[in-house]
Design an enzyme around this catalytic site. Structure first.
Site, PDB file in Angstrom:
ATOM      1  N   GLU A  31     -12.611  72.524  47.807  1.00  0.00           N
ATOM      2  CA  GLU A  31     -12.786  73.354  49.011  1.00  0.00           C
ATOM      3  C   GLU A  31     -14.219  73.894  49.034  1.00  0.00           C
ATOM      4  O   GLU A  31     -14.707  74.389  48.037  1.00  0.00           O
ATOM      5  CB  GLU A  31     -11.758  74.498  48.975  1.00  0.00           C
ATOM      6  CG  GLU A  31     -12.035  75.670  49.885  1.00  0.00           C
ATOM      7  CD  GLU A  31     -12.108  75.325  51.378  1.00  0.00           C
ATOM      8  OE1 GLU A  31     -11.258  74.565  51.865  1.00  0.00           O
ATOM      9  OE2 GLU A  31     -13.035  75.820  52.051  1.00  0.00           O
ATOM     10  N   GLN A  32     -14.841  73.826  50.230  1.00  0.00           N
ATOM     11  CA  GLN A  32     -16.239  74.254  50.322  1.00  0.00           C
ATOM     12  C   GLN A  32     -16.412  75.775  50.154  1.00  0.00           C
ATOM     13  O   GLN A  32     -17.420  76.226  49.601  1.00  0.00           O
ATOM     14  CB  GLN A  32     -16.834  73.822  51.653  1.00  0.00           C
ATOM     15  CG  GLN A  32     -16.188  74.468  52.876  1.00  0.00           C
ATOM     16  CD  GLN A  32     -16.787  73.993  54.192  1.00  0.00           C
ATOM     17  OE1 GLN A  32     -17.709  73.200  54.194  1.00  0.00           O
ATOM     18  NE2 GLN A  32     -16.257  74.473  55.299  1.00  0.00           N
ATOM     19  N   ARG A 105      -0.703  83.996  58.863  1.00  0.00           N
ATOM     20  CA  ARG A 105      -1.267  82.792  58.235  1.00  0.00           C
ATOM     21  C   ARG A 105      -1.658  83.071  56.789  1.00  0.00           C
ATOM     22  O   ARG A 105      -1.538  82.190  55.933  1.00  0.00           O
ATOM     23  CB  ARG A 105      -2.488  82.310  59.019  1.00  0.00           C
ATOM     24  CG  ARG A 105      -2.182  81.959  60.450  1.00  0.00           C
ATOM     25  CD  ARG A 105      -3.453  81.562  61.160  1.00  0.00           C
ATOM     26  NE  ARG A 105      -3.905  80.290  60.686  1.00  0.00           N
ATOM     27  CZ  ARG A 105      -3.646  79.137  61.297  1.00  0.00           C
ATOM     28  NH1 ARG A 105      -2.992  79.114  62.429  1.00  0.00           N
ATOM     29  NH2 ARG A 105      -4.066  78.006  60.794  1.00  0.00           N
ATOM     30  N   TYR A 211       4.576  87.436  69.216  1.00  0.00           N
ATOM     31  CA  TYR A 211       5.758  87.444  68.336  1.00  0.00           C
ATOM     32  C   TYR A 211       5.488  88.315  67.121  1.00  0.00           C
ATOM     33  O   TYR A 211       4.333  88.585  66.782  1.00  0.00           O
ATOM     34  CB  TYR A 211       6.158  86.019  67.925  1.00  0.00           C
ATOM     35  CG  TYR A 211       5.059  85.129  67.376  1.00  0.00           C
ATOM     36  CD1 TYR A 211       4.623  85.244  66.060  1.00  0.00           C
ATOM     37  CD2 TYR A 211       4.468  84.155  68.180  1.00  0.00           C
ATOM     38  CE1 TYR A 211       3.640  84.406  65.551  1.00  0.00           C
ATOM     39  CE2 TYR A 211       3.478  83.317  67.686  1.00  0.00           C
ATOM     40  CZ  TYR A 211       3.065  83.438  66.370  1.00  0.00           C
ATOM     41  OH  TYR A 211       2.079  82.610  65.877  1.00  0.00           O
ATOM     42  N   ASP A 289      -5.738  68.603  60.844  1.00  0.00           N
ATOM     43  CA  ASP A 289      -6.639  68.620  62.006  1.00  0.00           C
ATOM     44  C   ASP A 289      -7.716  67.550  61.912  1.00  0.00           C
ATOM     45  O   ASP A 289      -8.238  67.100  62.942  1.00  0.00           O
ATOM     46  CB  ASP A 289      -7.313  69.991  62.135  1.00  0.00           C
ATOM     47  CG  ASP A 289      -6.425  71.005  62.847  1.00  0.00           C
ATOM     48  OD1 ASP A 289      -5.252  70.682  63.137  1.00  0.00           O
ATOM     49  OD2 ASP A 289      -6.907  72.129  63.108  1.00  0.00           O
TER      50      ASP A 289
HETATM   51  P1  FAD Z   1      -8.132  73.774  58.352  1.00  0.00           P
HETATM   52  O1  FAD Z   1      -7.223  74.942  58.341  1.00  0.00           O
HETATM   53  O2  FAD Z   1      -9.286  73.797  59.302  1.00  0.00           O
HETATM   54  O3  FAD Z   1      -8.669  73.623  56.868  1.00  0.00           O
HETATM   55  C1  FAD Z   1      -9.746  72.790  56.546  1.00  0.00           C
HETATM   56  C2  FAD Z   1     -10.351  73.242  55.234  1.00  0.00           C
HETATM   57  O4  FAD Z   1     -11.330  72.295  54.833  1.00  0.00           O
HETATM   58  C3  FAD Z   1     -11.062  74.590  55.343  1.00  0.00           C
HETATM   59  O5  FAD Z   1     -10.643  75.422  54.301  1.00  0.00           O
HETATM   60  C4  FAD Z   1     -12.537  74.221  55.243  1.00  0.00           C
HETATM   61  O6  FAD Z   1     -13.323  75.236  54.652  1.00  0.00           O
HETATM   62  C5  FAD Z   1     -12.476  72.971  54.386  1.00  0.00           C
HETATM   63  N1  FAD Z   1     -13.624  72.080  54.572  1.00  0.00           N
HETATM   64  C6  FAD Z   1     -14.186  71.682  55.743  1.00  0.00           C
HETATM   65  N2  FAD Z   1     -15.217  70.843  55.500  1.00  0.00           N
HETATM   66  C7  FAD Z   1     -15.297  70.682  54.153  1.00  0.00           C
HETATM   67  C8  FAD Z   1     -16.159  69.914  53.300  1.00  0.00           C
HETATM   68  N3  FAD Z   1     -17.151  69.153  53.800  1.00  0.00           N
HETATM   69  N4  FAD Z   1     -15.964  69.982  51.966  1.00  0.00           N
HETATM   70  C9  FAD Z   1     -14.937  70.742  51.444  1.00  0.00           C
HETATM   71  N5  FAD Z   1     -14.111  71.501  52.213  1.00  0.00           N
HETATM   72  C10 FAD Z   1     -14.283  71.459  53.550  1.00  0.00           C
HETATM   73  N6  FAD Z   1      -0.155  75.336  64.131  1.00  0.00           N
HETATM   74  C11 FAD Z   1       1.192  75.496  63.907  1.00  0.00           C
HETATM   75  O7  FAD Z   1       1.818  74.650  63.235  1.00  0.00           O
HETATM   76  N7  FAD Z   1       1.858  76.563  64.414  1.00  0.00           N
HETATM   77  C12 FAD Z   1       1.236  77.522  65.187  1.00  0.00           C
HETATM   78  O8  FAD Z   1       1.872  78.482  65.630  1.00  0.00           O
HETATM   79  C13 FAD Z   1      -0.168  77.374  65.459  1.00  0.00           C
HETATM   80  N8  FAD Z   1      -0.836  78.274  66.223  1.00  0.00           N
HETATM   81  C14 FAD Z   1      -2.170  78.101  66.486  1.00  0.00           C
HETATM   82  C15 FAD Z   1      -2.842  79.015  67.332  1.00  0.00           C
HETATM   83  C16 FAD Z   1      -4.203  78.844  67.608  1.00  0.00           C
HETATM   84  C17 FAD Z   1      -4.893  79.790  68.573  1.00  0.00           C
HETATM   85  C18 FAD Z   1      -4.924  77.790  66.989  1.00  0.00           C
HETATM   86  C19 FAD Z   1      -6.400  77.609  67.245  1.00  0.00           C
HETATM   87  C20 FAD Z   1      -4.259  76.873  66.148  1.00  0.00           C
HETATM   88  C21 FAD Z   1      -2.877  77.017  65.902  1.00  0.00           C
HETATM   89  N9  FAD Z   1      -2.169  76.098  65.105  1.00  0.00           N
HETATM   90  C22 FAD Z   1      -0.833  76.249  64.883  1.00  0.00           C
HETATM   91  C23 FAD Z   1      -2.860  74.935  64.517  1.00  0.00           C
HETATM   92  C24 FAD Z   1      -3.195  75.151  63.055  1.00  0.00           C
HETATM   93  O9  FAD Z   1      -3.902  76.357  62.925  1.00  0.00           O
HETATM   94  C25 FAD Z   1      -4.061  74.008  62.529  1.00  0.00           C
HETATM   95  O10 FAD Z   1      -3.562  72.778  62.981  1.00  0.00           O
HETATM   96  C26 FAD Z   1      -4.058  74.018  60.993  1.00  0.00           C
HETATM   97  O11 FAD Z   1      -4.520  75.242  60.505  1.00  0.00           O
HETATM   98  C27 FAD Z   1      -4.903  72.870  60.464  1.00  0.00           C
HETATM   99  O12 FAD Z   1      -4.909  72.926  59.060  1.00  0.00           O
HETATM  100  P2  FAD Z   1      -5.875  71.971  58.235  1.00  0.00           P
HETATM  101  O13 FAD Z   1      -5.608  72.293  56.799  1.00  0.00           O
HETATM  102  O14 FAD Z   1      -5.743  70.575  58.711  1.00  0.00           O
HETATM  103  O15 FAD Z   1      -7.354  72.418  58.645  1.00  0.00           O
END
Ligand code: FAD
Length: 397
Positions: A31-32, A105, A211, A289
């Site tokens: 993790e960065q 979260r 909620y 994502d």
């Molecule tokens: P992220 O949470 O973005 O994590 C990515 C990680 O990678 C970060 O820690 C970052 O620092 C790290 N990183 C990035 N680049 C590098 C690199 N080069 N080297 C090392 N580390 C790196 N989803 C639901 O299921 N239910 C909900 O109710 C919901 N509500 C939401 C409401 C809003 C307003 C928003 C914007 C989103 C919501 N989501 C919800 C979606 C959800 O927040 C995301 O889909 C989810 O957090 C994605 O997780 P992730 O681990 O894929 O990405």
């Protein structure tokens, strides 16, 4: 033992690490950031995600801080009239065997961090590049450190570096929506007598969701407003509470009072991407994502990231790395693409101006109200992402 590097320690990366560890793989997360943290906001954990988290041993942690909402309550913007009220809580749990939670979260992230052995998480490692060596993949981090593994998983979020290395640079698409998010102590809203439901208020060009989270001690809100452009460089920023209240002039007092009770809000420009035809190349793949950024209007971004990890672990348990990654994307892409499209479609549906189309939508919602969670979302909630054969069978039908 197959060695896996997971890049990114968000909800997706950590949940994947746990699923992969439970499948007997040798997993390390890079993790960065110098510490693991989440934005101060809520997240909905639907049964398709809680099923996996329970299996990973997180049931007690989720129950300790998660709130089980009684119903989805969709309401009209100005007068608060009910458009749809569909049961959640017991009804959903009885049908799908797992609860629907709404939680902070940070609580979800903390539960995941607690479950992953600390020696498996490497903070302060920003991935800068990677090389597929044929029989292994090499990750390069800022500062020059390199790590080799059999498989590399890019769980590095919507602006994924791994994705750029695999498929070239492209920009996430601004969806024309901006969200204000806030968390309010529940006692400040006592006079409103809020039900323990997920309430979604729909109106012209905007909607509002609230909620309870944190054992009902706080109320989370998300206020989504259409806007033509997003000019700031950052995609998240501190927002003014007064601006958010002003955006809901003419709306029901409950909406404005919840926003107005917040000490602070954060604004988010909402970006998404069209579904990708491939997630993997050789020994490298994407998750969360990084693979399927979507509007949050199905509340499924994190849930799908959690599912991704379970399916990836099942594939890697059964197949050699390159074949496993092909199978993984083959199983996952149709399902996540469907949700990306449904999420984008809800922008139009939620934000209809008052008129014929809005009246038609309202009539449809009233007709399906009580059975909506089961009829419309059964395919989503009943899915077990770790059941590979079941998933493959479903895809064939
Ligand atoms: P992220 O949470 O973005 O994590 C990515 C990680 O990678 C970060 O820690 C970052 O620092 C790290 N990183 C990035 N680049 C590098 C690199 N080069 N080297 C090392 N580390 C790196 N989803 C639901 O299921 N239910 C909900 O109710 C919901 N509500 C939401 C409401 C809003 C307003 C928003 C914007 C989103 C919501 N989501 C919800 C979606 C959800 O927040 C995301 O889909 C989810 O957090 C994605 O997780 P992730 O681990 O894929 O990405």
């Amino acid at each position: 033992m197959t060695g896996v590097v997971v890049v990114g320690g968000g909800i997706g990366g950590l949940a994947a690490a746990l699923s992969l560890l439970r499948a007997g793989l040798d997993v390390h997360v890079y993790e960065q950031a110098s510490e693991l943290s989440e934005v101060g906001a809520g997240v909905q954990v639907s049964p398709n995600a809680s099923r996996i988290l329970h299996r990973l041993g997180l049931a007690a942690a989720l129950a300790a801080s998660g709130v089980k909402p009684l119903a989805w309550h969709q309401r009209r913007w100005a007068d608060g009239r009910t458009l749809l009220r569909a049961p959640l809580a017991e009804a959903l749990e009885a049908t799908y065997g797992c609860p629907h939670y709404q939680m902070h979260r940070a609580d979800l992230l903390a539960a995941l961090v607690e479950a992953v052995p600390p020696e498996r998480i490497h903070l302060g490692h920003r991935l800068e590049g990677l090389t597929d060596l044929g029989d292994a993949v090499e990750a390069r981090f800022a500062g020059g450190r390199t790590v080799r593994a059999d498989v590399l998983v890019g769980a590095d979020g919507i602006h994924s570096t791994v994705r750029q290395v695999l498929f070239g640079a492209d920009r996430a698409r601004f969806t024309g929506c901006v969200a204000y998010r806030g968390v309010v102590p529940a006692e400040r809203l006592a006079a409103l007598g809020l039900e323990v439901t997920a309430q979604i208020w729909m109106g012209p060009g905007r909607h509002f969701v609230h909620y309870f989270i944190s054992g009902r001690r706080s109320v989370n809100f998300v206020a989504v407003i259409e806007r033509e452009t997003w000019t700031r460089e950052s995609w998240t920023d501190r927002g003014e509470v007064a601006d958010a209240v002003a955006a809901y002039v003419g709306w029901h007092p409950q909406v404005r009072e919840i926003i107005g009770a917040a000490d602070e809000t954060f604004t988010w420009a909402l970006f998404d991407r069209p579904p990708l035809p491939r997630w993997s190349a050789g020994r490298v793949t994407l998750l969360g994502d990084a693979a399927h950024a979507m509007l949050p209007f199905m509340a499924q971004g994190a849930a799908q990231a959690i599912e991704d990890g379970a399916t990836l672990a099942a594939c890697l348990r059964q197949l050699p790395p390159v074949a496993a990654l092909r199978r993984y994307e083959g199983v996952r892409i149709p399902r996540t693409a469907r949700l990306q499209e449904m999420s984008a479609g809800n922008k139009t549906r939620f934000h209809l101006p008052d008129g014929d189309a809005q009246r038609e939508r309202d009539d449809q919602m009233a007709a399906g109200s009580r059975s909506w969670s089961f009829n419309a979302l059964g395919w989503l909630y009943e899915h077990d992402a770790a059941e590979l054969s079941l998933t493959a069978d479903r895809l064939r039908t």
